[in-house]
Motif scaffolding. Sequence first.
Motif, PDB file in Angstrom:
ATOM      1  N   GLN A  86       0.970  -1.062   0.239  1.00  0.00           N
ATOM      2  CA  GLN A  86      -0.066  -0.089  -0.070  1.00  0.00           C
ATOM      3  C   GLN A  86       0.800   1.199   0.009  1.00  0.00           C
ATOM      4  O   GLN A  86       0.557   2.349  -0.736  1.00  0.00           O
ATOM      5  N   ALA A  87       1.854   1.016   0.851  1.00  0.00           N
ATOM      6  CA  ALA A  87       2.732   2.361   0.871  1.00  0.00           C
ATOM      7  C   ALA A  87       3.585   2.828  -0.270  1.00  0.00           C
ATOM      8  O   ALA A  87       3.804   3.903  -0.685  1.00  0.00           O
ATOM      9  N   HIS A  88       3.951   1.877  -0.911  1.00  0.00           N
ATOM     10  CA  HIS A  88       4.799   1.916  -2.085  1.00  0.00           C
ATOM     11  C   HIS A  88       4.429   1.514  -3.277  1.00  0.00           C
ATOM     12  O   HIS A  88       5.270   1.336  -4.262  1.00  0.00           O
ATOM     13  N   ARG A  89       3.208   1.592  -3.521  1.00  0.00           N
ATOM     14  CA  ARG A  89       2.697   1.033  -4.822  1.00  0.00           C
ATOM     15  C   ARG A  89       3.021   1.795  -6.026  1.00  0.00           C
ATOM     16  O   ARG A  89       3.187   1.303  -6.940  1.00  0.00           O
ATOM     17  N   ASN A  90       3.112   3.150  -5.939  1.00  0.00           N
ATOM     18  CA  ASN A  90       3.390   3.921  -6.858  1.00  0.00           C
ATOM     19  C   ASN A  90       5.110   3.666  -7.251  1.00  0.00           C
ATOM     20  O   ASN A  90       5.113   3.869  -8.616  1.00  0.00           O
ATOM     21  N   ALA A  91       5.719   3.290  -6.617  1.00  0.00           N
ATOM     22  CA  ALA A  91       7.036   2.942  -6.931  1.00  0.00           C
ATOM     23  C   ALA A  91       7.371   1.551  -7.294  1.00  0.00           C
ATOM     24  O   ALA A  91       8.190   1.411  -8.056  1.00  0.00           O
ATOM     25  N   LEU A  92       6.619   0.920  -6.698  1.00  0.00           N
ATOM     26  CA  LEU A  92       6.842  -0.497  -7.234  1.00  0.00           C
ATOM     27  C   LEU A  92       6.199  -0.980  -8.592  1.00  0.00           C
ATOM     28  O   LEU A  92       6.703  -1.823  -9.185  1.00  0.00           O
ATOM     29  N   GLY A  93       5.214  -0.439  -9.078  1.00  0.00           N
ATOM     30  CA  GLY A  93       4.953  -0.759 -10.471  1.00  0.00           C
ATOM     31  C   GLY A  93       6.035  -0.490 -11.247  1.00  0.00           C
ATOM     32  O   GLY A  93       6.116  -1.370 -12.207  1.00  0.00           O
ATOM     33  N   PRO A  94       6.532   0.607 -11.445  1.00  0.00           N
ATOM     34  CA  PRO A  94       7.553   0.806 -12.456  1.00  0.00           C
ATOM     35  C   PRO A  94       8.861   0.001 -12.089  1.00  0.00           C
ATOM     36  O   PRO A  94       9.583  -0.443 -13.011  1.00  0.00           O
ATOM     37  N   LEU A  95       8.946  -0.339 -10.849  1.00  0.00           N
ATOM     38  CA  LEU A  95      10.263  -0.933 -10.644  1.00  0.00           C
ATOM     39  C   LEU A  95      10.123  -2.474 -11.084  1.00  0.00           C
ATOM     40  O   LEU A  95      11.157  -2.787 -11.385  1.00  0.00           O
ATOM     41  N   LEU A  96       9.189  -3.159 -10.689  1.00  0.00           N
ATOM     42  CA  LEU A  96       9.096  -4.356 -10.806  1.00  0.00           C
ATOM     43  C   LEU A  96       8.262  -5.033 -11.994  1.00  0.00           C
ATOM     44  O   LEU A  96       7.948  -6.088 -12.220  1.00  0.00           O
ATOM     45  N   GLY A  97       7.270  -4.123 -12.460  1.00  0.00           N
ATOM     46  CA  GLY A  97       6.058  -4.524 -13.536  1.00  0.00           C
ATOM     47  C   GLY A  97       6.894  -5.085 -14.614  1.00  0.00           C
ATOM     48  O   GLY A  97       6.270  -6.055 -15.092  1.00  0.00           O
ATOM     49  N   GLU A  98       7.741  -4.252 -15.202  1.00  0.00           N
ATOM     50  CA  GLU A  98       8.369  -5.028 -16.306  1.00  0.00           C
ATOM     51  C   GLU A  98       8.993  -6.423 -16.303  1.00  0.00           C
ATOM     52  O   GLU A  98       8.766  -7.351 -16.964  1.00  0.00           O
ATOM     53  N   MET A  99       9.603  -6.693 -15.204  1.00  0.00           N
ATOM     54  CA  MET A  99      10.084  -7.873 -14.948  1.00  0.00           C
ATOM     55  C   MET A  99       9.251  -9.137 -14.700  1.00  0.00           C
ATOM     56  O   MET A  99       9.173 -10.268 -15.237  1.00  0.00           O
ATOM     57  N   GLU A 110      -5.344 -16.863  -4.859  1.00  0.00           N
ATOM     58  CA  GLU A 110      -5.776 -18.055  -4.416  1.00  0.00           C
ATOM     59  C   GLU A 110      -6.610 -18.437  -5.699  1.00  0.00           C
ATOM     60  O   GLU A 110      -6.585 -19.659  -6.186  1.00  0.00           O
ATOM     61  N   GLU A 111      -7.226 -17.495  -6.428  1.00  0.00           N
ATOM     62  CA  GLU A 111      -8.005 -17.849  -7.734  1.00  0.00           C
ATOM     63  C   GLU A 111      -7.183 -17.906  -8.901  1.00  0.00           C
ATOM     64  O   GLU A 111      -7.563 -18.226  -9.946  1.00  0.00           O
ATOM     65  N   GLU A 112      -5.576 -17.571  -8.745  1.00  0.00           N
ATOM     66  CA  GLU A 112      -4.669 -17.763  -9.754  1.00  0.00           C
ATOM     67  C   GLU A 112      -5.118 -17.098 -10.927  1.00  0.00           C
ATOM     68  O   GLU A 112      -5.188 -17.327 -12.261  1.00  0.00           O
ATOM     69  N   GLU A 113      -5.270 -15.569 -10.697  1.00  0.00           N
ATOM     70  CA  GLU A 113      -5.594 -14.724 -11.732  1.00  0.00           C
ATOM     71  C   GLU A 113      -4.578 -14.056 -12.568  1.00  0.00           C
ATOM     72  O   GLU A 113      -3.352 -13.870 -12.106  1.00  0.00           O
ATOM     73  N   PRO A 114      -4.407 -14.384 -13.857  1.00  0.00           N
ATOM     74  CA  PRO A 114      -3.347 -13.876 -14.676  1.00  0.00           C
ATOM     75  C   PRO A 114      -3.674 -12.258 -14.952  1.00  0.00           C
ATOM     76  O   PRO A 114      -3.821 -11.873 -15.942  1.00  0.00           O
ATOM     77  N   LEU A 115      -3.084 -11.533 -13.734  1.00  0.00           N
ATOM     78  CA  LEU A 115      -3.140 -10.175 -13.770  1.00  0.00           C
ATOM     79  C   LEU A 115      -1.718  -9.489 -14.385  1.00  0.00           C
ATOM     80  O   LEU A 115      -0.953 -10.442 -14.409  1.00  0.00           O
ATOM     81  N   SER A 116      -1.842  -8.438 -14.570  1.00  0.00           N
ATOM     82  CA  SER A 116      -0.573  -7.561 -14.699  1.00  0.00           C
ATOM     83  C   SER A 116      -0.172  -7.230 -13.433  1.00  0.00           C
ATOM     84  O   SER A 116      -0.980  -7.046 -12.438  1.00  0.00           O
ATOM     85  N   PHE A 117       1.184  -7.025 -13.127  1.00  0.00           N
ATOM     86  CA  PHE A 117       1.686  -6.558 -11.850  1.00  0.00           C
ATOM     87  C   PHE A 117       0.851  -5.347 -11.308  1.00  0.00           C
ATOM     88  O   PHE A 117       0.609  -5.140  -9.883  1.00  0.00           O
TER      89      PHE A 117
END
Length: 212
Positions: A86-99, A110-117
């Motif tokens: 919650q606190a770092h979501r704005n930074a985590l998207g660019p940091l980890l999303g591509e990887m 638990e429902e194994e959703e194929p979401l984007s990060f």
Amino acid sequence: DLAKQLPQEAKALLETEKGLTSRILKNDYGRGGAWPHYWGAFYPQGSKRTADAQLYASVRKDGLRVGFHIGDYGEVSLERFERNLQAHRNALGPLLGEMLDDMPGLTYGEEEEPLSFSAWLRASRYHPRVSVFLPVDEALEHSREQLRGRIAETFRALYPLMLLATSDSPLVTIRDYVGDRHPPQPDYPLAQCAQETGFSEEQLEYWLAGLE
């Protein structure tokens, strides 16, 4: 052998030798049946698999699941994990999303959703499981070395989630881990912005609220 393929940062944090695998119950004397899976995990040193975050591999008759999980008794780790997301979501998207978005077959919850990060980061609640599932036929197509490499690749990509679950200040460590050497921009107070642009603080606050 798998532990040798982990990054140095992960080896320093995780237990990679003791108590890694579950026991298969061969006779539980009528108490409900043997476990239908075999489970192995790297977890924080000094902790337990059932009570903390982990990078795990689970073998069942239908296939192999590999990923990140927080044990059933890991309330403290889960609370820290959700707080950091919650606190770092704005930074985590660019940091980890591509990887993470480039990892085939990665699912969330638990429902194994194929979401984007990035889509998962927008959730109001986070089920603490991010994993890849290989059906038994696909898993058996891999050689021993290929399967070990696939598991290690998944662990390396998901290791930042371990940091979110185990550190109260994870962002700097995650930046270093993914190679992001650009320091965050310093705060820019609205009063300073108003003075330098001529707009009122009220107008700037209105625009900022719209952007957020």
